[in-house]
Design a protein around this motif. Sequence first.
Motif, PDB file in Angstrom:
ATOM      1  N   PHE A 175      -6.665  -4.341 -15.881  1.00 51.47           N
ATOM      2  CA  PHE A 175      -5.390  -4.692 -15.257  1.00 51.47           C
ATOM      3  C   PHE A 175      -4.616  -3.449 -14.831  1.00 51.47           C
ATOM      4  CE2 PHE A 175      -0.808  -5.413 -15.801  1.00 51.47           C
ATOM      5  CZ  PHE A 175      -0.599  -6.396 -14.860  1.00 51.47           C
ATOM      6  N   ARG A 176      -4.658  -2.402 -15.642  1.00 51.48           N
ATOM      7  CA  ARG A 176      -3.874  -1.202 -15.344  1.00 51.48           C
ATOM      8  C   ARG A 176      -4.546  -0.289 -14.327  1.00 51.48           C
ATOM      9  NH1 ARG A 176      -2.823   2.645 -18.760  1.00 51.48           N
ATOM     10  NH2 ARG A 176      -0.908   3.164 -17.633  1.00 51.48           N
ATOM     11  N   TRP A 177      -5.847  -0.173 -14.345  1.00 52.96           N
ATOM     12  CA  TRP A 177      -6.513   0.889 -13.601  1.00 52.96           C
ATOM     13  C   TRP A 177      -7.250   0.426 -12.354  1.00 52.96           C
ATOM     14  CZ3 TRP A 177      -5.592   5.857 -14.525  1.00 52.96           C
ATOM     15  CH2 TRP A 177      -5.054   6.216 -15.758  1.00 52.96           C
ATOM     16  N   THR A 178      -7.436  -0.859 -12.146  1.00 55.33           N
ATOM     17  CA  THR A 178      -8.181  -1.304 -10.972  1.00 55.33           C
ATOM     18  C   THR A 178      -7.456  -0.942  -9.683  1.00 55.33           C
ATOM     19  OG1 THR A 178      -9.158  -3.133 -12.227  1.00 55.33           O
ATOM     20  CG2 THR A 178      -9.205  -3.294  -9.828  1.00 55.33           C
ATOM     21  N   GLY A 179      -6.158  -1.182  -9.614  1.00 47.42           N
ATOM     22  CA  GLY A 179      -5.404  -0.853  -8.410  1.00 47.42           C
ATOM     23  C   GLY A 179      -5.371   0.633  -8.125  1.00 47.42           C
ATOM     24  N   TYR A 180      -5.249   1.427  -9.161  1.00 45.56           N
ATOM     25  CA  TYR A 180      -5.247   2.885  -8.978  1.00 45.56           C
ATOM     26  C   TYR A 180      -6.568   3.363  -8.390  1.00 45.56           C
ATOM     27  CZ  TYR A 180      -5.125   7.833 -10.277  1.00 45.56           C
ATOM     28  OH  TYR A 180      -5.188   9.209 -10.258  1.00 45.56           O
ATOM     29  N   ASN A 181      -7.665   2.884  -8.930  1.00 44.32           N
ATOM     30  CA  ASN A 181      -8.976   3.270  -8.399  1.00 44.32           C
ATOM     31  C   ASN A 181      -9.208   2.696  -7.004  1.00 44.32           C
ATOM     32  OD1 ASN A 181      -9.660   4.704 -10.739  1.00 44.32           O
ATOM     33  ND2 ASN A 181     -10.453   2.868 -11.735  1.00 44.32           N
ATOM     34  N   ALA A 182      -8.626   1.534  -6.726  1.00 40.39           N
ATOM     35  CA  ALA A 182      -8.763   0.947  -5.389  1.00 40.39           C
ATOM     36  C   ALA A 182      -8.133   1.852  -4.331  1.00 40.39           C
ATOM     37  CB  ALA A 182      -8.138  -0.444  -5.353  1.00 40.39           C
ATOM     38  N   LEU A 183      -7.015   2.468  -4.642  1.00 44.51           N
ATOM     39  CA  LEU A 183      -6.389   3.377  -3.684  1.00 44.51           C
ATOM     40  C   LEU A 183      -7.231   4.625  -3.461  1.00 44.51           C
ATOM     41  CD1 LEU A 183      -2.595   3.156  -4.600  1.00 44.51           C
ATOM     42  CD2 LEU A 183      -3.865   1.984  -2.800  1.00 44.51           C
ATOM     43  N   ILE A 184      -7.902   5.101  -4.497  1.00 39.60           N
ATOM     44  CA  ILE A 184      -8.803   6.246  -4.323  1.00 39.60           C
ATOM     45  C   ILE A 184      -9.973   5.864  -3.427  1.00 39.60           C
ATOM     46  CG2 ILE A 184     -10.339   7.846  -5.517  1.00 39.60           C
ATOM     47  CD1 ILE A 184      -8.497   7.759  -7.894  1.00 39.60           C
ATOM     48  N   PHE A 185     -10.551   4.685  -3.654  1.00 38.95           N
ATOM     49  CA  PHE A 185     -11.630   4.218  -2.783  1.00 38.95           C
ATOM     50  C   PHE A 185     -11.124   3.996  -1.358  1.00 38.95           C
ATOM     51  CE2 PHE A 185     -13.874   2.671  -6.734  1.00 38.95           C
ATOM     52  CZ  PHE A 185     -14.964   3.503  -6.579  1.00 38.95           C
ATOM     53  N   LEU A 186      -9.906   3.527  -1.217  1.00 41.10           N
ATOM     54  CA  LEU A 186      -9.346   3.316   0.115  1.00 41.10           C
ATOM     55  C   LEU A 186      -9.221   4.641   0.867  1.00 41.10           C
ATOM     56  CD1 LEU A 186      -8.002   1.512   2.238  1.00 41.10           C
ATOM     57  CD2 LEU A 186      -5.827   1.848   1.015  1.00 41.10           C
ATOM     58  N   ALA A 187      -8.770   5.683   0.195  1.00 41.19           N
ATOM     59  CA  ALA A 187      -8.685   6.995   0.842  1.00 41.19           C
ATOM     60  C   ALA A 187     -10.059   7.499   1.263  1.00 41.19           C
ATOM     61  CB  ALA A 187      -8.016   7.990  -0.101  1.00 41.19           C
ATOM     62  N   ALA A 188     -11.070   7.252   0.415  1.00 46.82           N
ATOM     63  CA  ALA A 188     -12.427   7.667   0.779  1.00 46.82           C
ATOM     64  C   ALA A 188     -12.969   6.844   1.944  1.00 46.82           C
ATOM     65  CB  ALA A 188     -13.347   7.543  -0.437  1.00 46.82           C
ATOM     66  N   MET A 189     -12.647   5.548   1.988  1.00 49.26           N
ATOM     67  CA  MET A 189     -13.108   4.709   3.099  1.00 49.26           C
ATOM     68  C   MET A 189     -12.490   5.137   4.424  1.00 49.26           C
ATOM     69  SD  MET A 189     -13.142   0.862   1.473  1.00 49.26           S
ATOM     70  CE  MET A 189     -14.236   0.436   0.119  1.00 49.26           C
ATOM     71  N   GLN A 190     -11.232   5.520   4.387  1.00 47.50           N
ATOM     72  CA  GLN A 190     -10.583   5.937   5.629  1.00 47.50           C
ATOM     73  C   GLN A 190     -11.106   7.275   6.137  1.00 47.50           C
ATOM     74  OE1 GLN A 190      -6.393   5.821   4.708  1.00 47.50           O
ATOM     75  NE2 GLN A 190      -6.254   3.623   5.113  1.00 47.50           N
ATOM     76  N   ALA A 191     -11.770   8.033   5.288  1.00 48.50           N
ATOM     77  CA  ALA A 191     -12.371   9.299   5.715  1.00 48.50           C
ATOM     78  C   ALA A 191     -13.770   9.128   6.296  1.00 48.50           C
ATOM     79  CB  ALA A 191     -12.423  10.278   4.538  1.00 48.50           C
ATOM     80  N   ILE A 192     -14.334   7.923   6.222  1.00 50.84           N
ATOM     81  CA  ILE A 192     -15.657   7.681   6.794  1.00 50.84           C
ATOM     82  C   ILE A 192     -15.553   7.684   8.316  1.00 50.84           C
ATOM     83  CG2 ILE A 192     -17.559   6.027   6.947  1.00 50.84           C
ATOM     84  CD1 ILE A 192     -16.814   5.030   4.185  1.00 50.84           C
ATOM     85  N   PRO A 193     -16.411   8.410   9.019  1.00 47.61           N
ATOM     86  CA  PRO A 193     -16.336   8.422  10.497  1.00 47.61           C
ATOM     87  C   PRO A 193     -16.534   7.027  11.074  1.00 47.61           C
ATOM     88  CG  PRO A 193     -17.725  10.209   9.697  1.00 47.61           C
ATOM     89  CD  PRO A 193     -17.430   9.343   8.503  1.00 47.61           C
ATOM     90  N   ARG A 194     -15.680   6.648  11.991  1.00 47.56           N
ATOM     91  CA  ARG A 194     -15.766   5.325  12.606  1.00 47.56           C
ATOM     92  C   ARG A 194     -16.956   5.202  13.553  1.00 47.56           C
ATOM     93  NH1 ARG A 194     -13.247   2.243   9.150  1.00 47.56           N
ATOM     94  NH2 ARG A 194     -11.440   3.383   8.340  1.00 47.56           N
ATOM     95  N   ASP A 195     -17.532   6.336  13.939  1.00 46.04           N
ATOM     96  CA  ASP A 195     -18.715   6.269  14.791  1.00 46.04           C
ATOM     97  C   ASP A 195     -19.864   5.550  14.097  1.00 46.04           C
ATOM     98  OD1 ASP A 195     -17.184   7.710  16.516  1.00 46.04           O
ATOM     99  OD2 ASP A 195     -18.126   9.647  16.072  1.00 46.04           O
TER     100      ASP A 195
END
Length: 330
Positions: free
Chosen positions: A192-212
């Motif tokens: 409950f406490r840490w899933t959202g925090y880790n989700a934001l880290i994964f979100l930052a990594a996903m946004q760094a993936i080249p869209r090509d």
Amino acid sequence: MAATTVEPPRTPVREPERVPRRVGFSQTLGRLDVKLSPYLYISPFFLLFAVVGLFPLAYTAWVSVHDWHLLGGQGDFVGIQNYVDVVQQPRFLTALRNTFSIFLLSSVPQVIAAILIAAVLDANLRARTFWRMGVLLPYVVAPVAVSLIFSKVFADGAGVINEMLGLVGVDPVRWHADTLASHVAISSMVNFRWTGYNALIFLAAMQAIPRDLYEAAVIDGASRVRQFFSVTVPMLRPTIIFIVITATIGGLQIFDEPRMFDQFGLGGADRQWMTVTMYLYELGWGAQKSFGRAAAVAWILFLIIVAIGVVNFALSRRISSTGPSKGGRR
């Protein structure tokens, strides 16, 4: 014969000696500023780390090799006897088993749920900032408050979960008596406490993936599910390893959730959910009041964390070294 005239040797013309130019005091300060400024900027961190990190670690190692009592202070030098006594205690092995069990029940669902939530947040949603802030709210809540709330949710008698199970005809679960049930309840608090925090880290990594890469996958006819497993997940491998390692380190140091799971804070009647840090607390401030053995437990936990860090380093180097070969084939 014509007489040859001998020219007198020419004396070399000496150039005027150059007077060495004196470097001004301001120029000296400028050079020192360029050389020393980077070290001065980062020195507060290392000084603070030495005071609150290295010194306690070294002092704990010194305490662990002495017969140190909470009231009596430092005793005789005993070497590794404290480590031997700790490892031979069945309660320590139980605490180590509970710690890794709670870690597995929390980290695996936590990583999977965090990746799925990050994938949803990475989509074109309305009010994306609101949803991204919303998943971080459980991380802001104090762990003591979360533990108190969940201890009532997972109460044996009139808990919310048991009442919901009773509506469908399922027998109530003894959350505070059964070992596995207590681990599931405590891991639910951690998730409950840490899933959202880790989700934001994964979100930052996903946004760094080249869209090509996604555009090429769409041209090849890949669906969204295929893009997720063939493009997103492979590109998140370093981030996944980072999250797993940090979750492991945090799971090994878990203390608040299991201690506040009941009103006694001892890890259960049979210590069925006692963790390593709780065992450390019991050795140092419990009936034994043995700081020497408590320090030995702390150093054993530190060595386990270092071993996991070495594994993380090896996996990270292996992942970073994988890539296209010289011939261009993957």
